[in-house]
Design an enzyme around this catalytic site. Structure first.
Site, PDB file in Angstrom:
ATOM      1  N   THR A  25       0.862  -1.184   0.000  1.00 16.07           N
ATOM      2  CA  THR A  25       0.000   0.000   0.000  1.00 16.07           C
ATOM      3  C   THR A  25       0.894   1.228   0.000  1.00 16.07           C
ATOM      4  OG1 THR A  25      -1.718  -1.166   1.225  1.00 16.07           O
ATOM      5  CG2 THR A  25      -1.805   1.229   1.244  1.00 16.07           C
ATOM      6  N   LYS A  51      -6.902   1.337  -3.733  1.00 18.36           N
ATOM      7  CA  LYS A  51      -6.584   0.713  -2.441  1.00 18.36           C
ATOM      8  C   LYS A  51      -6.695   1.732  -1.307  1.00 18.36           C
ATOM      9  CE  LYS A  51      -5.271  -2.124   0.743  1.00 18.36           C
ATOM     10  NZ  LYS A  51      -4.086  -2.976   0.788  1.00 18.36           N
ATOM     11  N   LYS A  79      -0.093   4.201   9.236  1.00 23.41           N
ATOM     12  CA  LYS A  79       0.540   4.434   7.932  1.00 23.41           C
ATOM     13  C   LYS A  79      -0.479   4.799   6.860  1.00 23.41           C
ATOM     14  CE  LYS A  79       1.654   0.713   5.602  1.00 23.41           C
ATOM     15  NZ  LYS A  79       0.821   0.713   4.367  1.00 23.41           N
TER      16      LYS A  79
END
Length: 307
Positions: free
Chosen positions: A104, A180, A248
């Site tokens: 990601t 995503k 994150k």
């Protein structure tokens, strides 16, 4: 490079043998691939060898003479290291091979990596994943992919082995990363909302298993509520997906939103809860640990934590 088993089927490399990467590598083995795996953890490499895979000591060794390299690491920084660090895969990969990136990351990072690989005529498939470790082991992931037609063609067999659904989102790297991040936007908010709701239920003196039963049969249910609340009810915060993942990912999301001058207050509020949970020493625990932060702030009681 340590080779434990003979080569038989089409060859692929998997770099990153954590809970997701190991499951994906095993799915490739089941599909008849010869798989060369690499990880910084010797224990991870040992588990892969025991499953029937070949073990490489460096990304370069893993990537040598294979047509497709699957990278399953955490973020763009680690992906960059896999490719361009000491003994990186970039110099070992042959022209016209394909690098499938499942980390990601920000769309700009996917585009940057793709551009560098193009210098040696190596294809880049921007292919983040969703589904968790169980679906990874079952070859039933969802892949959100973008890249050239050639990249898709060269990765076709690999994608068929690891995914129940592969979405071809476009021909430009960065589209998969963007989709995503929309998924992570929703997932992060839904987990935080589930933790908030079940901890409020406790503060109100409600029976939590009953609340769980009612909500999962009602309009307020979400996949994340149904999946994460059992972790809270059992007091088991073994990290199937850690708090730091959403520190994150929602951090990336906030950076993207700021660049677009787009308000994202719900994601920002959720990010603060993940940051607070991490700051309280639970960053490596399951993301359902956000409920423990709500409990600490409110004086609510949750089922005892099983260490």
């Amino acid at each position: 490079m340590s080779i434990s088993h003979p080569s038989t089927g089409p060859a692929a490399a998997v770099i990153g043998l954590g809970s997701m990467g190991l499951g994906m590598a095993k799915s490739l083995l089941k599909a008849g691939f010869t798989v060369r795996g690499c990880d910084v953890s010797q224990a991870a490499k040992d588990r892969f060898s025991q499953a029937g895979g070949q073990v490489a000591d460096t990304p370069a060794e893993a990537a040598k003479d294979v047509g497709v390299v699957l990278c399953v690491v955490i973020n763009s920084t680690q992906t960059d290291g896999v490719l361009f660090g000491k003994n990186g895969a970039f110099q070992a990969m042959r022209p016209q091979s394909v690098f499938v990136s499942s980390a990601t990351m920000a769309p700009s990072e996917a585009r940057r990596l793709a551009g560098r690989l193009a210098e040696r005529n190596i294809h880049y498939l921007d292919a983040p994943i969703s589904g968790g470790a169980v679906k990874a082991a079952d070859g039933a992931l969802t892949v959100m992919a973008s890249g050239s037609r050639a990249a898709f063609e060269k990765a076709e067999g690999l994608l068929a082995a690891i995914a129940a659904k592969t979405y071809r989102l476009g021909d430009a790297p960065g589209i998969g990363a963007s989709v995503k991040m929309i998924n992570q936007h929703l997932a992060g908010i839904h987990i935080a909302a589930a933790c908030e709701a079940i901890t409020l239920a406790s503060k109100l003196g409600l029976d939590l298993p009953t609340v769980y039963e009612v909500i999962t049969a009602s309009a307020g249910n979400s996949w994340m509520f149904e999946n994460r609340v059992p972790h809270i009810l059992s007091g088991d915060y073994t990290p199937l997906s850690s708090v730091e993942i959403f520190v994150k990912d929602l951090g990336i999301l906030q950076d993207m939103a700021r660049m677009e001058r787009f308000p994202a207050p719900l994601a920002a509020a959720a990010l603060q809860m993940y940051l607070a949970t991490s700051g309280a020493g639970m960053g490596g625990d399951d993301d359902a640990s956000v409920a423990r932060t709500y409990a600490a702030l409110s004086g609510a009681s949750l089922p005892e934590h099983r260490s």
